[in-house]
Design a protein around this motif. Structure first.
Motif, PDB file in Angstrom:
ATOM      1  N   ASP A   1      45.227 -10.777   8.199  1.00  0.00           N
ATOM      2  CA  ASP A   1      46.160 -10.913   9.321  1.00  0.00           C
ATOM      3  C   ASP A   1      45.604 -11.856  10.392  1.00  0.00           C
ATOM      4  OD1 ASP A   1      47.916  -9.188   8.101  1.00  0.00           O
ATOM      5  OD2 ASP A   1      47.251  -7.421   9.226  1.00  0.00           O
ATOM      6  N   GLN A   2      44.300 -11.780  10.651  1.00  0.00           N
ATOM      7  CA  GLN A   2      43.684 -12.637  11.672  1.00  0.00           C
ATOM      8  C   GLN A   2      43.726 -14.114  11.295  1.00  0.00           C
ATOM      9  OE1 GLN A   2      39.967 -11.789  13.708  1.00  0.00           O
ATOM     10  NE2 GLN A   2      39.949  -9.743  12.796  1.00  0.00           N
ATOM     11  N   LEU A   3      43.736 -14.401  10.011  1.00  0.00           N
ATOM     12  CA  LEU A   3      43.656 -15.799   9.571  1.00  0.00           C
ATOM     13  C   LEU A   3      44.986 -16.532   9.656  1.00  0.00           C
ATOM     14  CD1 LEU A   3      41.245 -15.357   6.539  1.00  0.00           C
ATOM     15  CD2 LEU A   3      40.714 -16.329   8.791  1.00  0.00           C
ATOM     16  N   ALA A   4      46.067 -15.814   9.885  1.00  0.00           N
ATOM     17  CA  ALA A   4      47.371 -16.465  10.035  1.00  0.00           C
ATOM     18  C   ALA A   4      47.333 -17.433  11.208  1.00  0.00           C
ATOM     19  CB  ALA A   4      48.447 -15.412  10.243  1.00  0.00           C
ATOM     20  N   GLY A   5      47.808 -18.645  10.984  1.00  0.00           N
ATOM     21  CA  GLY A   5      47.842 -19.658  12.028  1.00  0.00           C
ATOM     22  C   GLY A   5      46.548 -20.437  12.190  1.00  0.00           C
ATOM     23  N   ARG A   6      45.538 -20.120  11.397  1.00  0.00           N
ATOM     24  CA  ARG A   6      44.254 -20.814  11.505  1.00  0.00           C
ATOM     25  C   ARG A   6      44.011 -21.700  10.286  1.00  0.00           C
ATOM     26  NH1 ARG A   6      40.228 -16.660  14.675  1.00  0.00           N
ATOM     27  NH2 ARG A   6      41.789 -15.110  15.236  1.00  0.00           N
ATOM     28  N   THR A   7      43.082 -22.614  10.452  1.00  0.00           N
ATOM     29  CA  THR A   7      42.631 -23.426   9.325  1.00  0.00           C
ATOM     30  C   THR A   7      41.467 -22.718   8.658  1.00  0.00           C
ATOM     31  OG1 THR A   7      43.324 -25.509  10.347  1.00  0.00           O
ATOM     32  CG2 THR A   7      41.619 -25.629   8.643  1.00  0.00           C
ATOM     33  N   VAL A   8      41.599 -22.463   7.369  1.00  0.00           N
ATOM     34  CA  VAL A   8      40.570 -21.754   6.606  1.00  0.00           C
ATOM     35  C   VAL A   8      39.955 -22.731   5.611  1.00  0.00           C
ATOM     36  CG1 VAL A   8      40.094 -19.840   5.028  1.00  0.00           C
ATOM     37  CG2 VAL A   8      41.787 -19.567   6.865  1.00  0.00           C
ATOM     38  N   VAL A   9      38.645 -22.885   5.680  1.00  0.00           N
ATOM     39  CA  VAL A   9      37.935 -23.829   4.814  1.00  0.00           C
ATOM     40  C   VAL A   9      37.205 -23.045   3.729  1.00  0.00           C
ATOM     41  CG1 VAL A   9      36.244 -25.688   4.704  1.00  0.00           C
ATOM     42  CG2 VAL A   9      37.633 -25.389   6.774  1.00  0.00           C
ATOM     43  N   ASP A  10      37.613 -23.269   2.491  1.00  0.00           N
ATOM     44  CA  ASP A  10      37.001 -22.615   1.332  1.00  0.00           C
ATOM     45  C   ASP A  10      35.915 -23.524   0.764  1.00  0.00           C
ATOM     46  OD1 ASP A  10      36.463 -21.282  -1.109  1.00  0.00           O
ATOM     47  OD2 ASP A  10      38.127 -22.331  -2.093  1.00  0.00           O
ATOM     48  N   ILE A  11      34.686 -23.019   0.674  1.00  0.00           N
ATOM     49  CA  ILE A  11      33.589 -23.845   0.152  1.00  0.00           C
ATOM     50  C   ILE A  11      33.134 -23.367  -1.222  1.00  0.00           C
ATOM     51  CG2 ILE A  11      32.820 -24.043   2.564  1.00  0.00           C
ATOM     52  CD1 ILE A  11      30.137 -22.751   1.555  1.00  0.00           C
ATOM     53  N   THR A  12      33.859 -22.415  -1.828  1.00  0.00           N
ATOM     54  CA  THR A  12      33.354 -21.767  -3.033  1.00  0.00           C
ATOM     55  C   THR A  12      33.492 -22.619  -4.287  1.00  0.00           C
ATOM     56  OG1 THR A  12      35.453 -20.686  -3.588  1.00  0.00           O
ATOM     57  CG2 THR A  12      33.970 -19.512  -2.090  1.00  0.00           C
ATOM     58  N   ASN A  13      32.647 -22.311  -5.247  1.00  0.00           N
ATOM     59  CA  ASN A  13      32.771 -22.831  -6.607  1.00  0.00           C
ATOM     60  C   ASN A  13      32.922 -21.621  -7.525  1.00  0.00           C
ATOM     61  OD1 ASN A  13      32.483 -25.782  -6.469  1.00  0.00           O
ATOM     62  ND2 ASN A  13      30.491 -25.311  -5.592  1.00  0.00           N
ATOM     63  N   PRO A  14      34.099 -21.464  -8.163  1.00  0.00           N
ATOM     64  CA  PRO A  14      34.385 -20.242  -8.923  1.00  0.00           C
ATOM     65  C   PRO A  14      33.762 -20.256 -10.318  1.00  0.00           C
ATOM     66  CG  PRO A  14      36.279 -21.695  -9.000  1.00  0.00           C
ATOM     67  CD  PRO A  14      35.269 -22.360  -8.094  1.00  0.00           C
ATOM     68  N   LEU A  15      32.426 -20.209 -10.365  1.00  0.00           N
ATOM     69  CA  LEU A  15      31.716 -20.243 -11.632  1.00  0.00           C
ATOM     70  C   LEU A  15      31.686 -18.868 -12.280  1.00  0.00           C
ATOM     71  CD1 LEU A  15      30.588 -22.851 -10.226  1.00  0.00           C
ATOM     72  CD2 LEU A  15      28.467 -22.413 -11.458  1.00  0.00           C
ATOM     73  N   ASP A  16      31.591 -18.883 -13.595  1.00  0.00           N
ATOM     74  CA  ASP A  16      31.234 -17.677 -14.334  1.00  0.00           C
ATOM     75  C   ASP A  16      29.716 -17.603 -14.295  1.00  0.00           C
ATOM     76  OD1 ASP A  16      30.548 -15.742 -16.164  1.00  0.00           O
ATOM     77  OD2 ASP A  16      32.089 -16.302 -17.622  1.00  0.00           O
ATOM     78  N   PHE A  17      29.179 -16.824 -13.369  1.00  0.00           N
ATOM     79  CA  PHE A  17      27.735 -16.797 -13.172  1.00  0.00           C
ATOM     80  C   PHE A  17      27.005 -16.062 -14.295  1.00  0.00           C
ATOM     81  CE2 PHE A  17      29.063 -17.840  -8.838  1.00  0.00           C
ATOM     82  CZ  PHE A  17      28.174 -18.861  -8.547  1.00  0.00           C
ATOM     83  N   SER A  18      27.740 -15.370 -15.166  1.00  0.00           N
ATOM     84  CA  SER A  18      27.088 -14.713 -16.297  1.00  0.00           C
ATOM     85  C   SER A  18      26.717 -15.713 -17.386  1.00  0.00           C
ATOM     86  CB  SER A  18      27.994 -13.624 -16.879  1.00  0.00           C
ATOM     87  OG  SER A  18      29.160 -14.180 -17.462  1.00  0.00           O
ATOM     88  N   THR A  19      27.468 -16.809 -17.456  1.00  0.00           N
ATOM     89  CA  THR A  19      27.207 -17.818 -18.491  1.00  0.00           C
ATOM     90  C   THR A  19      26.835 -19.181 -17.925  1.00  0.00           C
ATOM     91  OG1 THR A  19      29.522 -18.545 -18.590  1.00  0.00           O
ATOM     92  CG2 THR A  19      28.877 -16.677 -19.997  1.00  0.00           C
ATOM     93  N   PHE A  20      27.217 -19.464 -16.678  1.00  0.00           N
ATOM     94  CA  PHE A  20      27.061 -20.788 -16.079  1.00  0.00           C
ATOM     95  C   PHE A  20      27.698 -21.863 -16.961  1.00  0.00           C
ATOM     96  CE2 PHE A  20      24.620 -19.740 -12.429  1.00  0.00           C
ATOM     97  CZ  PHE A  20      24.515 -20.885 -11.674  1.00  0.00           C
ATOM     98  N   ASP A  21      28.783 -21.497 -17.638  1.00  0.00           N
ATOM     99  CA  ASP A  21      29.372 -22.424 -18.604  1.00  0.00           C
ATOM    100  C   ASP A  21      30.864 -22.637 -18.416  1.00  0.00           C
ATOM    101  OD1 ASP A  21      28.961 -24.154 -20.809  1.00  0.00           O
ATOM    102  OD2 ASP A  21      29.864 -22.678 -22.152  1.00  0.00           O
ATOM    103  N   SER A  22      31.446 -22.081 -17.353  1.00  0.00           N
ATOM    104  CA  SER A  22      32.881 -22.275 -17.148  1.00  0.00           C
ATOM    105  C   SER A  22      33.267 -21.873 -15.737  1.00  0.00           C
ATOM    106  CB  SER A  22      33.699 -21.457 -18.157  1.00  0.00           C
ATOM    107  OG  SER A  22      33.506 -20.077 -17.948  1.00  0.00           O
ATOM    108  N   LEU A  23      34.466 -22.319 -15.347  1.00  0.00           N
ATOM    109  CA  LEU A  23      35.094 -21.844 -14.122  1.00  0.00           C
ATOM    110  C   LEU A  23      35.976 -20.649 -14.474  1.00  0.00           C
ATOM    111  CD1 LEU A  23      36.128 -25.282 -12.565  1.00  0.00           C
ATOM    112  CD2 LEU A  23      34.184 -23.854 -11.916  1.00  0.00           C
TER     113      LEU A  23
END
Length: 203
Positions: free
Chosen positions: A75-97
């Motif tokens: 609710d707080q983020l409504a009206g704001r600019t949200v910057v996503d810096i994530t990389n959605p890796l499969d950290f169990s394999t390090f072989d895919s998103l």
């Protein structure tokens, strides 16, 4: 000058806070781990769950933490600019998103935060190159993708005066390519083919 909240006080959050301070902005760091709270006296610190003060909110957290952010701050983020810096890796394999091939972590986040303006940025950078402002002998480039030109301009202006340069990478659809680039960079470093102090440079 902008007011920027950075959720996350690890290496990336600390590096981005330094850039924001260098740009002359008011900076709040919201820590999930109190042991990692930024110590710069110019930074206002808060705990996860406390109110956000920034018009620009940078989510300097791992991809799996985004749902917690949405649940806590949606609710707080409504009206704001949200910057996503994530990389959605499969950290169990390090072989895919782990997001669909026609989507991205940023697109998923935008769907969960319909009242916010979501940008993708910083995910193709390591903390060391943000802090130093260089990749080798070349200025560190922050690539930004998003559908709102004003939001991208505001983030660019907030970093003006810092050690990095900002390049508009296009619409939020380009977040998929940015995440693929971030994925490649991370796997190279994790496989010790490159170092965590290196990165891709834009000449």
């Amino acid at each position: 000058m902008a007011t920027i909240s950075i959720v996350g006080s690890g290496n990336m959050g600390t590096a981005i806070a330094g850039l924001a301070l260098a740009g002359g902005n008011d900076v709040q760091v919201v820590a999930r781990d109190q042991a990692k709270v930024a110590v710069d006296p110019a930074v206002t610190t808060a705990s996860f769950g406390d109110a956000l003060t920034g018009d620009i909110v940078v989510l300097a957290l791992p991809y799996p933490a985004l749902d917690d952010v949405v649940a806590t701050y949606g609710d707080q983020l409504a009206g704001r600019t949200v910057v996503d810096i994530t990389n959605p890796l499969d950290f169990s394999t390090f072989d895919s998103l782990v997001v669909p091939a026609d989507s991205s972590a940023a697109a998923e986040l935008a769907a969960k935060l319909p009242g916010a303006t979501v940008l993708k940025a910083f995910n193709t950078n390591f903390a060391a190159t943000l802090a130093s402002g260089t990749v080798g002998d070349v200025t560190t480039t922050v690539l930004v993708a998003g559908d709102d030109a004003d939001a991208k301009a505001a983030l660019t202006a907030a970093l003006d005066g810092s050690a990095v340069r900002v390049v508009d990478a296009g619409s939020l659809r380009r977040a998929r390519e940015l995440e693929a680039l971030g994925f490649l960079q991370l796997t190279l470093a994790a496989g010790e083919r490159t170092q965590w102090t290196t990165g891709f440079a834009l000449l």
